[in-house]
Design an enzyme around this catalytic site. Structure first.
Site, PDB file in Angstrom:
ATOM      1  N   GLY A  31      49.876 -17.998 -27.392  1.00  0.00           N
ATOM      2  CA  GLY A  31      51.164 -18.670 -27.460  1.00  0.00           C
ATOM      3  C   GLY A  31      51.363 -19.450 -28.737  1.00  0.00           C
ATOM      4  O   GLY A  31      50.654 -19.236 -29.719  1.00  0.00           O
ATOM      5  N   LEU A  33      53.966 -19.151 -30.656  1.00  0.00           N
ATOM      6  CA  LEU A  33      54.159 -17.955 -31.482  1.00  0.00           C
ATOM      7  C   LEU A  33      54.842 -18.271 -32.810  1.00  0.00           C
ATOM      8  O   LEU A  33      55.731 -19.111 -32.889  1.00  0.00           O
ATOM      9  CB  LEU A  33      54.989 -16.941 -30.690  1.00  0.00           C
ATOM     10  CG  LEU A  33      54.386 -16.550 -29.333  1.00  0.00           C
ATOM     11  CD1 LEU A  33      55.300 -15.565 -28.621  1.00  0.00           C
ATOM     12  CD2 LEU A  33      52.985 -15.973 -29.487  1.00  0.00           C
ATOM     13  N   ASP A  35      55.685 -16.182 -36.961  1.00  0.00           N
ATOM     14  CA  ASP A  35      56.031 -14.860 -37.502  1.00  0.00           C
ATOM     15  C   ASP A  35      54.848 -13.904 -37.542  1.00  0.00           C
ATOM     16  O   ASP A  35      55.018 -12.688 -37.521  1.00  0.00           O
ATOM     17  CB  ASP A  35      56.624 -15.000 -38.907  1.00  0.00           C
ATOM     18  CG  ASP A  35      58.040 -15.523 -38.844  1.00  0.00           C
ATOM     19  OD1 ASP A  35      58.579 -15.643 -37.727  1.00  0.00           O
ATOM     20  OD2 ASP A  35      58.606 -15.813 -39.911  1.00  0.00           O
ATOM     21  N   HIS A  37      52.576 -13.546 -35.162  1.00  0.00           N
ATOM     22  CA  HIS A  37      52.567 -12.863 -33.856  1.00  0.00           C
ATOM     23  C   HIS A  37      53.696 -11.828 -33.783  1.00  0.00           C
ATOM     24  O   HIS A  37      53.517 -10.743 -33.238  1.00  0.00           O
ATOM     25  CB  HIS A  37      52.772 -13.868 -32.714  1.00  0.00           C
ATOM     26  CG  HIS A  37      51.666 -14.862 -32.558  1.00  0.00           C
ATOM     27  ND1 HIS A  37      51.789 -16.179 -32.926  1.00  0.00           N
ATOM     28  CD2 HIS A  37      50.400 -14.724 -32.082  1.00  0.00           C
ATOM     29  CE1 HIS A  37      50.669 -16.816 -32.662  1.00  0.00           C
ATOM     30  NE2 HIS A  37      49.807 -15.962 -32.158  1.00  0.00           N
ATOM     31  N   GLY A 148      45.459  -9.400 -35.095  1.00  0.00           N
ATOM     32  CA  GLY A 148      45.676  -9.736 -36.506  1.00  0.00           C
ATOM     33  C   GLY A 148      44.392  -9.646 -37.320  1.00  0.00           C
ATOM     34  O   GLY A 148      43.317  -9.980 -36.830  1.00  0.00           O
ATOM     35  N   GLU A 149      44.533  -9.216 -38.575  1.00  0.00           N
ATOM     36  CA  GLU A 149      43.359  -9.144 -39.463  1.00  0.00           C
ATOM     37  C   GLU A 149      42.927 -10.520 -39.962  1.00  0.00           C
ATOM     38  O   GLU A 149      41.868 -10.649 -40.548  1.00  0.00           O
ATOM     39  CB  GLU A 149      43.661  -8.226 -40.655  1.00  0.00           C
ATOM     40  CG  GLU A 149      43.643  -6.770 -40.251  1.00  0.00           C
ATOM     41  CD  GLU A 149      44.012  -5.816 -41.376  1.00  0.00           C
ATOM     42  OE1 GLU A 149      44.402  -6.290 -42.461  1.00  0.00           O
ATOM     43  OE2 GLU A 149      43.927  -4.594 -41.142  1.00  0.00           O
ATOM     44  N   GLN A 154      36.871 -11.426 -35.204  1.00  0.00           N
ATOM     45  CA  GLN A 154      37.331 -11.129 -33.841  1.00  0.00           C
ATOM     46  C   GLN A 154      37.725  -9.657 -33.726  1.00  0.00           C
ATOM     47  O   GLN A 154      37.349  -8.966 -32.768  1.00  0.00           O
ATOM     48  CB  GLN A 154      38.524 -12.032 -33.510  1.00  0.00           C
ATOM     49  CG  GLN A 154      39.260 -11.637 -32.242  1.00  0.00           C
ATOM     50  CD  GLN A 154      40.311 -12.656 -31.834  1.00  0.00           C
ATOM     51  OE1 GLN A 154      39.971 -13.714 -31.332  1.00  0.00           O
ATOM     52  NE2 GLN A 154      41.575 -12.363 -32.042  1.00  0.00           N
ATOM     53  N   SER A 186      49.291 -19.432 -38.846  1.00  0.00           N
ATOM     54  CA  SER A 186      48.387 -19.769 -37.754  1.00  0.00           C
ATOM     55  C   SER A 186      49.027 -20.866 -36.928  1.00  0.00           C
ATOM     56  O   SER A 186      49.733 -21.734 -37.470  1.00  0.00           O
ATOM     57  CB  SER A 186      47.059 -20.274 -38.334  1.00  0.00           C
ATOM     58  OG  SER A 186      46.332 -20.961 -37.323  1.00  0.00           O
ATOM     59  N   ARG A 188      47.524 -23.238 -35.777  1.00  0.00           N
ATOM     60  CA  ARG A 188      46.885 -24.502 -36.157  1.00  0.00           C
ATOM     61  C   ARG A 188      47.532 -25.129 -37.396  1.00  0.00           C
ATOM     62  O   ARG A 188      47.307 -26.308 -37.676  1.00  0.00           O
ATOM     63  CB  ARG A 188      45.384 -24.308 -36.371  1.00  0.00           C
ATOM     64  CG  ARG A 188      44.654 -24.016 -35.063  1.00  0.00           C
ATOM     65  CD  ARG A 188      43.150 -24.092 -35.178  1.00  0.00           C
ATOM     66  NE  ARG A 188      42.526 -24.089 -33.866  1.00  0.00           N
ATOM     67  CZ  ARG A 188      42.021 -23.004 -33.257  1.00  0.00           C
ATOM     68  NH1 ARG A 188      42.079 -21.833 -33.848  1.00  0.00           N
ATOM     69  NH2 ARG A 188      41.475 -23.101 -32.058  1.00  0.00           N
TER      70      ARG A 188
END
Ligand code: PAF
Length: 285
Positions: A31, A33, A35, A37, A148-149, A154, A186, A188
């Protein structure tokens, strides 16, 4: 767009689509969100007939001193953005729905790839990610799942997991979405103060400098890592790691490796940012 909260409801929708021969694309998120995402959702849209997005802030991938409690939860705004992006189904489960027996006893763990980079400093993080993504894939049964890269490690771990566990899903990596000043998008980033936000693009600028040095022939990777790390620390970051790794194994790169990635994690204040840049090296003969 339909919004559902239970595993049973997701299964019913997906069964209906698969029965009609439609392909299902899936974008798992936590969540808040942005751009970045939306670009993952666009990728899923381009490849599949219907798109499912999940929003679940997964407690098992946060360590005891990490930001689970302060992780932004913005479901109403997210739902509006998902409608705009052409999402068919939003799955927003509770913790109880995803972990019905409480304290989890069943884990999915990927060994070596999880030992490096963020795996070394965030104990248990990837085990939480692989476990919840296994559950989500098992619930949604998508044909394609997009990640996402930016979260390079991950993505590598999830690809390995799906191949080894024979999940019938194609994993697609989508290019990192960036602000105009280069900062990787991000959730964050919203934690950064004004002065930290001004400094933040320096992270990617340093990765670009590192790439330029490699393109110019620098092959002493450890010296280059320490030079760029020091420069980041001097600029005001607190570097957790900056490592040039083999894109395949994620182990520190050596002279034989040609397909490399420079990955960095660094804190600005209390906010931890990550980024990476891929590097193709032509081996000297
Ligand atoms: O990348 C993320 O947002 C999360 O790690 C994921 C893949 C949604 C699993 O919780």
């Amino acid at each position: 767009m339909q919004t559902v909260h239970s595993v049973a409801q997701v299964r019913e929708y997906v069964r209906g689509w698969h029965n009609k021969g439609q392909t299902v694309g899936f974008v798992p998120t936590m969540g808040n969100l942005h751009d970045g995402h939306i670009s993952l959702i666009r990728e899923a849209r381009a490849r599949c007939d219907v798109v499912v997005v999940s929003i679940f802030v997964n407690p098992t991938q946060f360590g005891p001193n990490e930001d689970f409690d302060r992780y932004p939860r913005t479901l109403d705004a997210d739902a509006a953005a998902l409608v705009e992006a052409g999402t068919d189904l939003l799955f927003a489960p509770s913790v109880e729905e995803m972990y019905p027996l409480g304290q989890n006893q069943t884990w999915v763990d990927v060994d070596q790839l999880g030992d490096y980079l963020c795996g070394a400093s965030r104990e248990g993080h990837f085990r939480g990610v692989t476990t919840v993504v296994s559950k989500l894939l098992n619930i949604v049964q998508p044909d394609v799942a997009v990640f996402g890269e930016k979260d390079f490690q991950q993505l590598a771990i999830l690809r390995r997991m799906c191949e080894e566990l024979l999940f019938p899903v194609k994993i697609v990596g989508a290019a990192t979405s960036r602000e105009t000043d280069g900062l990787a998008r991000s959730s964050r980033n919203g934690f950064l103060s004004d002065s930290e936000r001004t400094l933040a693009p320096q992270l990617y600028a340093h990765l670009q400098q590192l790439k330029a040095d490699i393109d110019a022939g620098e092959r002493d990777y450890r010296a280059l890592e320490s030079r760029i790390s020091q420069s980041l620390d001097t600029a005001g970051f607190s570097v957790d790691y900056l490592t040039i790794v083999s894109a395949k194994t994620l182990a520190p790169a050596g002279p034989q490796d040609t397909d490399l990635v420079a990955a960095v994690a660094a804190k600005l204040g209390s906010t931890r940012l990550i980024d990476n840049i891929s590097l193709a090296v032509v081996r000297d003969r």
